[in-house]
Design a protein around this motif. Structure first.
Motif, PDB file in Angstrom:
ATOM      1  N   UNK A 159       0.899  -1.294  -0.067  1.00 20.16           N
ATOM      2  CA  UNK A 159       0.153   0.153  -0.040  1.00 20.16           C
ATOM      3  C   UNK A 159       0.899   1.142  -0.044  1.00 20.16           C
ATOM      4  N   UNK A 160       0.618   2.186  -1.074  1.00 17.48           N
ATOM      5  CA  UNK A 160       1.295   3.377  -1.036  1.00 17.48           C
ATOM      6  C   UNK A 160       2.962   3.121  -1.287  1.00 17.48           C
ATOM      7  N   UNK A 161       3.163   1.865  -1.740  1.00 23.30           N
ATOM      8  CA  UNK A 161       4.584   1.420  -2.175  1.00 23.30           C
ATOM      9  C   UNK A 161       5.538   2.675  -2.590  1.00 23.30           C
ATOM     10  N   UNK A 162       5.057   3.519  -3.400  1.00 25.18           N
ATOM     11  CA  UNK A 162       6.083   4.574  -3.978  1.00 25.18           C
ATOM     12  C   UNK A 162       6.358   5.543  -2.954  1.00 25.18           C
ATOM     13  N   UNK A 163       5.478   5.709  -1.819  1.00 28.85           N
ATOM     14  CA  UNK A 163       5.834   6.728  -0.758  1.00 28.85           C
ATOM     15  C   UNK A 163       6.853   5.870   0.141  1.00 28.85           C
ATOM     16  N   UNK A 164       6.544   4.729   0.470  1.00 35.41           N
ATOM     17  CA  UNK A 164       7.363   4.125   1.470  1.00 35.41           C
ATOM     18  C   UNK A 164       8.801   3.806   0.839  1.00 35.41           C
ATOM     19  N   UNK A 165       8.865   3.360  -0.299  1.00 31.20           N
ATOM     20  CA  UNK A 165      10.329   3.289  -0.986  1.00 31.20           C
ATOM     21  C   UNK A 165      10.911   4.678  -1.182  1.00 31.20           C
ATOM     22  N   UNK A 166      10.274   5.584  -1.359  1.00 25.10           N
ATOM     23  CA  UNK A 166      10.823   6.903  -1.152  1.00 25.10           C
ATOM     24  C   UNK A 166      11.584   7.367   0.141  1.00 25.10           C
ATOM     25  N   UNK A 167      10.903   6.867   1.153  1.00 21.77           N
ATOM     26  CA  UNK A 167      11.158   7.227   2.515  1.00 21.77           C
ATOM     27  C   UNK A 167      12.158   6.418   3.151  1.00 21.77           C
ATOM     28  N   UNK A 168      12.088   4.991   2.412  1.00 13.88           N
ATOM     29  CA  UNK A 168      13.078   3.976   3.095  1.00 13.88           C
ATOM     30  C   UNK A 168      14.255   3.828   2.207  1.00 13.88           C
ATOM     31  N   UNK A 212       9.062  -0.088  -7.615  1.00 16.05           N
ATOM     32  CA  UNK A 212       8.953   0.086  -6.061  1.00 16.05           C
ATOM     33  C   UNK A 212       8.661  -1.324  -5.155  1.00 16.05           C
ATOM     34  N   UNK A 213       7.737  -1.956  -5.796  1.00 18.66           N
ATOM     35  CA  UNK A 213       7.403  -2.969  -4.972  1.00 18.66           C
ATOM     36  C   UNK A 213       8.485  -4.131  -5.142  1.00 18.66           C
ATOM     37  N   UNK A 214       9.366  -4.404  -6.312  1.00 21.71           N
ATOM     38  CA  UNK A 214      10.497  -5.101  -6.312  1.00 21.71           C
ATOM     39  C   UNK A 214      11.421  -4.803  -5.452  1.00 21.71           C
ATOM     40  N   UNK A 215      11.693  -3.536  -5.334  1.00 22.32           N
ATOM     41  CA  UNK A 215      12.866  -3.027  -4.406  1.00 22.32           C
ATOM     42  C   UNK A 215      12.508  -3.264  -2.855  1.00 22.32           C
ATOM     43  N   UNK A 216      11.045  -3.075  -2.572  1.00 21.45           N
ATOM     44  CA  UNK A 216      10.987  -3.187  -1.257  1.00 21.45           C
ATOM     45  C   UNK A 216      10.757  -4.823  -0.984  1.00 21.45           C
ATOM     46  N   UNK A 217      10.402  -5.658  -1.768  1.00 22.95           N
ATOM     47  CA  UNK A 217      10.266  -7.224  -1.355  1.00 22.95           C
ATOM     48  C   UNK A 217      11.811  -7.540  -1.327  1.00 22.95           C
ATOM     49  N   UNK A 263      -8.549  12.620 -13.042  1.00 19.33           N
ATOM     50  CA  UNK A 263      -8.705  11.461 -14.014  1.00 19.33           C
ATOM     51  C   UNK A 263      -7.503  11.539 -14.852  1.00 19.33           C
ATOM     52  N   UNK A 264      -6.754  12.634 -14.951  1.00 20.17           N
ATOM     53  CA  UNK A 264      -5.663  12.496 -15.871  1.00 20.17           C
ATOM     54  C   UNK A 264      -4.409  11.818 -15.274  1.00 20.17           C
ATOM     55  N   UNK A 265      -4.480  11.539 -13.922  1.00 14.28           N
ATOM     56  CA  UNK A 265      -3.308  11.312 -13.381  1.00 14.28           C
ATOM     57  C   UNK A 265      -3.294  10.034 -13.380  1.00 14.28           C
ATOM     58  N   UNK A 266      -2.154   9.031 -13.866  1.00 11.43           N
ATOM     59  CA  UNK A 266      -2.468   7.562 -13.866  1.00 11.43           C
ATOM     60  C   UNK A 266      -1.134   6.910 -13.219  1.00 11.43           C
ATOM     61  N   UNK A 267      -1.491   5.708 -12.905  1.00 11.08           N
ATOM     62  CA  UNK A 267      -0.643   4.983 -12.272  1.00 11.08           C
ATOM     63  C   UNK A 267       0.477   4.399 -13.292  1.00 11.08           C
ATOM     64  N   UNK A 268       1.757   4.588 -12.966  1.00  8.10           N
ATOM     65  CA  UNK A 268       2.644   4.104 -13.792  1.00  8.10           C
ATOM     66  C   UNK A 268       2.959   2.647 -13.246  1.00  8.10           C
ATOM     67  N   UNK A 269       2.336   1.716 -13.975  1.00 11.11           N
ATOM     68  CA  UNK A 269       2.556   0.125 -13.630  1.00 11.11           C
ATOM     69  C   UNK A 269       4.006  -0.210 -13.348  1.00 11.11           C
ATOM     70  N   UNK A 270       4.986   0.243 -14.340  1.00  9.93           N
ATOM     71  CA  UNK A 270       6.179  -0.226 -14.368  1.00  9.93           C
ATOM     72  C   UNK A 270       7.045   0.394 -13.028  1.00  9.93           C
ATOM     73  N   UNK A 271       6.563   1.687 -12.867  1.00  8.96           N
ATOM     74  CA  UNK A 271       6.985   2.231 -11.483  1.00  8.96           C
ATOM     75  C   UNK A 271       6.592   1.583 -10.293  1.00  8.96           C
ATOM     76  N   UNK A 272       5.315   1.102 -10.368  1.00  9.60           N
ATOM     77  CA  UNK A 272       4.741   0.377  -9.125  1.00  9.60           C
ATOM     78  C   UNK A 272       5.439  -0.780  -9.019  1.00  9.60           C
ATOM     79  N   UNK A 273       5.982  -1.649 -10.048  1.00  8.71           N
ATOM     80  CA  UNK A 273       6.446  -2.852 -10.167  1.00  8.71           C
ATOM     81  C   UNK A 273       7.976  -2.745  -9.668  1.00  8.71           C
ATOM     82  N   UNK A 294      12.552   8.504  -5.819  1.00  7.74           N
ATOM     83  CA  UNK A 294      11.929   9.785  -6.013  1.00  7.74           C
ATOM     84  C   UNK A 294      10.811   9.564  -6.518  1.00  7.74           C
ATOM     85  N   UNK A 295      10.043   8.394  -6.532  1.00 10.75           N
ATOM     86  CA  UNK A 295       8.679   8.072  -7.136  1.00 10.75           C
ATOM     87  C   UNK A 295       7.638   9.385  -7.055  1.00 10.75           C
ATOM     88  N   UNK A 296       7.373   9.648  -5.977  1.00  3.12           N
ATOM     89  CA  UNK A 296       6.590  10.825  -5.493  1.00  3.12           C
ATOM     90  C   UNK A 296       6.824  12.056  -6.409  1.00  3.12           C
TER      91      UNK A 296
END
Length: 136
Positions: A49-58, A93-98, A81-91, A62-64
């Motif tokens: 949850x909010x993985x970009x914020x978590x990886x930025x802090x930990x 960030x998740x990979x880095x955290x895991x 509506x114009x703001x979209x998730x960048x799925x590669x960025x989410x992936x 600079x995702x956020x």
């Protein structure tokens, strides 16, 4: 007198101390907490949850900040509506955290990952249909 260590959880052929910690999002159940449960032979959860914020802090990413730069023109607008998730960025960030969490794993316990569904604000009915499929 019974103690927690007198009991075991079984997953397949493996047995674990019945300590399950975490699953709370937005880094409330931190990797450190999950790793301690694992070290003790239990099960710890980390969340994306909010993985970009978590990886930025930990991990000093600079995702956020990058997303804010990209969509700064829309900050004051109530329609996001114009703001979209960048799925590669989410992936990433998740990979880095895991990977960072698993690299520190000790003990015989397990680490579970609480993966949150990324919603599509453009098509909310599709999100509900997907949730129905998962829970059916």
């Amino acid at each position: 007198m019974k103690r927690v260590d007198d009991f075991r959880l079984k997953f397949g052929k493996e047995e674990y101390v019945p300590i399950m910690i975490g699953g709370m999002g937005v880094d409330i159940s931190t990797a450190d907490l999950a790793l301690e449960a694992c070290r003790l032979g239990g099960i710890g959860h980390i969340s994306d949850a909010m993985i970009n914020t978590v990886t930025d802090r930990r991990y000093n990413t600079k995702y956020v900040k990058d997303k804010l730069k990209q969509y700064k023109f829309n900050v004051a607008n109530s329609d996001k509506a114009v703001v979209q998730f960048d799925l590669e960025q989410l992936a990433n960030a998740t990979r880095l955290h895991v990977e960072a969490t698993m690299a520190r794993k000790q003990g015989n316990g397990m680490i579970f990952i609480n993966c949150m569904e990324k919603v599509d604000d453009e098509r909310p009915k599709r999100n509900l249909a997907r949730a129905d499929e998962c829970c059916a």
